[in-house]
Design an enzyme around this catalytic site. Structure first.
Site, PDB file in Angstrom:
ATOM      1  N   GLY A 182       0.815  -1.213   0.000  1.00  5.05           N
ATOM      2  CA  GLY A 182       0.000   0.000   0.000  1.00  5.05           C
ATOM      3  C   GLY A 182       0.850   1.265   0.000  1.00  5.05           C
ATOM      4  O   GLY A 182       0.537   2.232  -0.702  1.00  5.05           O
ATOM      5  N   SER A 183       1.915   1.264   0.767  1.00  3.14           N
ATOM      6  CA  SER A 183       2.757   2.472   0.861  1.00  3.14           C
ATOM      7  C   SER A 183       3.344   2.825  -0.498  1.00  3.14           C
ATOM      8  O   SER A 183       3.307   3.982  -0.913  1.00  3.14           O
ATOM      9  CB  SER A 183       3.890   2.257   1.878  1.00  3.14           C
ATOM     10  OG  SER A 183       3.357   2.014   3.154  1.00  3.14           O
TER      11      SER A 183
ATOM     12  N   ASN B 270      -7.951   3.937   8.646  1.00  2.77           N
ATOM     13  CA  ASN B 270      -7.396   2.743   9.288  1.00  2.77           C
ATOM     14  C   ASN B 270      -7.487   2.778  10.806  1.00  2.77           C
ATOM     15  O   ASN B 270      -7.480   1.737  11.444  1.00  2.77           O
ATOM     16  CB  ASN B 270      -5.941   2.538   8.858  1.00  2.77           C
ATOM     17  CG  ASN B 270      -5.109   3.799   8.947  1.00  2.77           C
ATOM     18  OD1 ASN B 270      -5.447   4.823   8.348  1.00  2.77           O
ATOM     19  ND2 ASN B 270      -4.044   3.752   9.696  1.00  2.77           N
TER      20      ASN B 270
ATOM     21  N   GLN C   5      -7.728  -0.027   3.455  1.00  3.00           N
ATOM     22  CA  GLN C   5      -8.631  -0.604   4.457  1.00  3.00           C
ATOM     23  C   GLN C   5      -9.958  -1.047   3.831  1.00  3.00           C
ATOM     24  O   GLN C   5     -10.746  -1.734   4.483  1.00  3.00           O
ATOM     25  CB  GLN C   5      -8.911   0.403   5.582  1.00  3.00           C
ATOM     26  CG  GLN C   5      -7.710   0.669   6.478  1.00  3.00           C
ATOM     27  CD  GLN C   5      -7.330  -0.529   7.349  1.00  3.00           C
ATOM     28  OE1 GLN C   5      -8.192  -1.326   7.747  1.00  3.00           O
ATOM     29  NE2 GLN C   5      -6.054  -0.672   7.650  1.00  3.00           N
TER      30      GLN C   5
ATOM     31  N   SER D 104      -3.518  -3.176  -0.572  1.00  3.49           N
ATOM     32  CA  SER D 104      -2.422  -3.949   0.008  1.00  3.49           C
ATOM     33  C   SER D 104      -2.926  -5.315   0.452  1.00  3.49           C
ATOM     34  O   SER D 104      -3.920  -5.416   1.166  1.00  3.49           O
ATOM     35  CB  SER D 104      -1.853  -3.191   1.213  1.00  3.49           C
ATOM     36  OG  SER D 104      -0.876  -3.983   1.848  1.00  3.49           O
TER      37      SER D 104
ATOM     38  N   HIS E 287      -1.892  -7.675   2.553  1.00  6.01           N
ATOM     39  CA  HIS E 287      -1.889  -8.191   3.931  1.00  6.01           C
ATOM     40  C   HIS E 287      -3.012  -7.626   4.795  1.00  6.01           C
ATOM     41  O   HIS E 287      -3.183  -8.032   5.939  1.00  6.01           O
ATOM     42  CB  HIS E 287      -0.512  -7.996   4.590  1.00  6.01           C
ATOM     43  CG  HIS E 287      -0.184  -6.600   5.022  1.00  6.01           C
ATOM     44  ND1 HIS E 287      -0.299  -6.198   6.335  1.00  6.01           N
ATOM     45  CD2 HIS E 287       0.262  -5.532   4.339  1.00  6.01           C
ATOM     46  CE1 HIS E 287       0.086  -4.932   6.430  1.00  6.01           C
ATOM     47  NE2 HIS E 287       0.436  -4.505   5.237  1.00  6.01           N
TER      48      HIS E 287
ATOM     49  N   THR F 174      12.124  -8.037 -10.944  1.00  6.78           N
ATOM     50  CA  THR F 174      11.457  -9.314 -11.183  1.00  6.78           C
ATOM     51  C   THR F 174      10.238  -9.424 -10.260  1.00  6.78           C
ATOM     52  O   THR F 174      10.337  -9.184  -9.064  1.00  6.78           O
ATOM     53  CB  THR F 174      12.439 -10.475 -10.938  1.00  6.78           C
ATOM     54  OG1 THR F 174      13.557 -10.274 -11.800  1.00  6.78           O
ATOM     55  CG2 THR F 174      11.800 -11.822 -11.226  1.00  6.78           C
TER      56      THR F 174
ATOM     57  N   CYS G  23       2.096   1.945  12.882  1.00  7.50           N
ATOM     58  CA  CYS G  23       3.235   2.757  12.454  1.00  7.50           C
ATOM     59  C   CYS G  23       3.558   3.834  13.472  1.00  7.50           C
ATOM     60  O   CYS G  23       4.689   4.286  13.562  1.00  7.50           O
ATOM     61  CB  CYS G  23       2.932   3.406  11.114  1.00  7.50           C
ATOM     62  SG  CYS G  23       1.904   2.389  10.075  1.00  7.50           S
TER      63      CYS G  23
HETATM   64  C1  LIG Z   1      -1.703  -0.494   6.036  1.00 12.73           C
HETATM   65  C2  LIG Z   1      -2.045   0.759   5.314  1.00 12.73           C
HETATM   66  C3  LIG Z   1      -1.169   1.329   4.361  1.00 12.73           C
HETATM   67  C4  LIG Z   1       0.196   0.756   4.092  1.00 12.73           C
HETATM   68  O1  LIG Z   1       0.151  -0.472   3.425  1.00 12.73           O
HETATM   69  P1  LIG Z   1       1.469  -1.407   3.416  1.00 12.73           P
HETATM   70  O2  LIG Z   1       1.124  -2.501   2.472  1.00 12.73           O
HETATM   71  O3  LIG Z   1       1.646  -1.887   4.814  1.00 12.73           O
HETATM   72  O4  LIG Z   1       2.593  -0.551   2.932  1.00 12.73           O
HETATM   73  C5  LIG Z   1      -1.575   2.458   3.690  1.00 12.73           C
HETATM   74  N1  LIG Z   1      -2.776   3.019   3.936  1.00 12.73           N
HETATM   75  C6  LIG Z   1      -3.641   2.509   4.825  1.00 12.73           C
HETATM   76  C7  LIG Z   1      -4.965   3.156   5.021  1.00 12.73           C
HETATM   77  C8  LIG Z   1      -3.302   1.366   5.557  1.00 12.73           C
HETATM   78  O5  LIG Z   1      -4.158   0.876   6.450  1.00 12.73           O
END
Ligand SMILES: *Cc1c(COP(=O)(O)O)cnc(C)c1O
Length: 394
Positions: A69-70, A150, A178, A198, A200, A236, A323
């Site tokens: 996500g970042s 989040n 989210q 993202s 995870h 890759t 974070c």
């Molecule tokens: C977790 C999160 C991110 C970051 O995602 P990562 O895959 O951990 O880099 C960005 N934005 C929101 C709203 C999140 O909850």
């Protein structure tokens, strides 16, 4: 152990793991290789791209795989800034309670001469489309507003904000990390130009995500090198992770309605139970709220102590975003909804998933009030409040 920190990360689903295993073992080819082992990996990659696209009502060519996500947030915002710069447009609109992946990227652009306007989110924690309309100027190059928050779970009116941006001809990005796999997403109906997700956060593996980019919007690579991802992201491809993400997203989207119903029922029990604790308050939108999100402030205690005692009772929770934990600054999200520093420090986020049970909710509701009471009995601030030396805020 009761895991109630699903907004920080989720457990890998069995479906995702099963989908990944062949690509961690025999299917190890490089998708850029011309031989059959490589081409099998390339086919898996293409099939994952089709699945992710279908979940968003996008076309496969509009999906760019990233490390999470970042990275997707960084690439979307920096790309929009480069497009704006070429036209002499350097005004960006966002909100005060975005994830740091968005806020810190915007700060970087500010240092490069961009003007960043963060819309206030009010006491409930949302923005309305009319606020966005009022903020858009001739030189606005980007509106970036998160789909759902989040920390406090508020769901924002993304389709309406997107419609305003489309009408005004301004690029619209949403951090949907989210929301993906939890709320219905349709990039066409919701007027979204760019969207980050993202894996995870919806029971996929860590370190993989995607950026949706509407056809015709030129994105700038963050990583230079080979021609992977049609030149937009060198390196890759992480084939097992991408395959796992697609499987997890497909599964989450297929079960979305059913899961949301179950989680909302558990969430509302938690909210009703925790609201009985004196001098407590729910954070975030009580109605337009992520199905699994519960976030409270308790006056007179420190969130960190609460988390440690909950952990000792086998309950994994959070005081906000993973974070920011470890730093002593109160959450920027709670400050943005107007919680004073003293109160923002005493916050608790419980974020559920479909694996949480009724028994777990009952246990959390038995233990949490006892722990809050115990911490208050030890707190000098609480004693001052009780003696009238300090005024209650909640
Ligand atoms: C977790 C999160 C991110 C970051 O995602 P990562 O895959 O951990 O880099 C960005 N934005 C929101 C709203 C999140 O909850």
């Amino acid at each position: 152990m009761i895991y109630a920190d699903n907004a920080a990360t989720t457990k890998l689903s069995q479906t995702a793991l099963n989908a990944m295993l062949p690509y961690l073992t025999e299917g190890y080819g490089n998708p850029s290789s011309l031989h059959s082992v490589g081409q099998a990996a390339a086919e898996a990659l293409q099939s994952a791209r089709e699945d992710v696209a279908a979940c968003l009502n996008a076309s496969p060519r509009e999906i760019l795989f990233t490390s999470g996500g970042s990275e997707a947030d960084n690439q979307a915002i920096l790309s929009a800034a480069r497009i704006g710069e070429r036209k002499g447009k350097k005004h960006i609109i966002s909100t005060a309670f975005e994830h740091h992946a968005v806020l810190h990227t915007l700060q970087k652009l500010q240092k490069q001469g961009f003007e960043v306007e963060l819309l206030p989110v009010g006491s409930v924690g949302t923005v309305i489309a009319e606020q966005v309309r009022a903020a858009i100027r001739e030189d606005t190059c980007l509106v970036t507003v998160m789909f759902a928050n989040n920390e406090i779970g508020s769901i924002l009116p993304i389709a309406e904000i997107g419609a305003v941006c489309r009408e005004k001809g301004v690029l619209f990005h949403t951090d949907a990390v989210q929301a993906a796999g939890h709320l219905p997403i349709d990039v066409q109906a919701q007027n979204i130009d760019m969207l980050s997700l993202s894996a995870h956060k919806f029971h996929g593996p860590k370190g993989v995500g995607a950026l949706y980019v509407k056809t015709g919007i030129p994105v700038t690579p963050l990583i230079e090198g080979g021609a992977q991802e049609r030149g937009k992201r060198a390196g890759t491809e992480n084939v097992p992770a991408i395959v796992g993400m697609a499987a997890a997203l497909k599964e989450a989207v297929a079960n979305l309605g059913e899961t949301a119903k179950k989680m909302t029922a558990l969430r509302d029990q938690l909210i009703a139970g925790l609201a009985k604790i004196p001098h407590s308050a729910l954070n975030g939108d009580p109605v337009n709220r992520l199905p699994g999100n519960v976030n409270f402030c308790f006056e007179g205690i420190e969130g960190e102590s609460l988390l440690l005692l909950l952990d000792a009772k086998g309950i994994c929770a959070s005081s906000g975003s993973a974070c920011t934990s470890g730093s002593l600054d109160p959450s920027h999200v709670l400050l943005a909804i107007g919680r004073p520093h003293e109160v923002a420090h005493g916050s608790l986020r419980l974020s559920l998933c479909e694996a949480n049970t009724q028994e777990e909710i009952d246990y959390i509701l038995t233990e949490t009030p006892k722990i809050v009471e115990r911490l208050r009995s030890l707190s000098p601030v609480w004693h001052d409040l009780m003696n009238g030396k300090r005024q209650f805020i909640l």
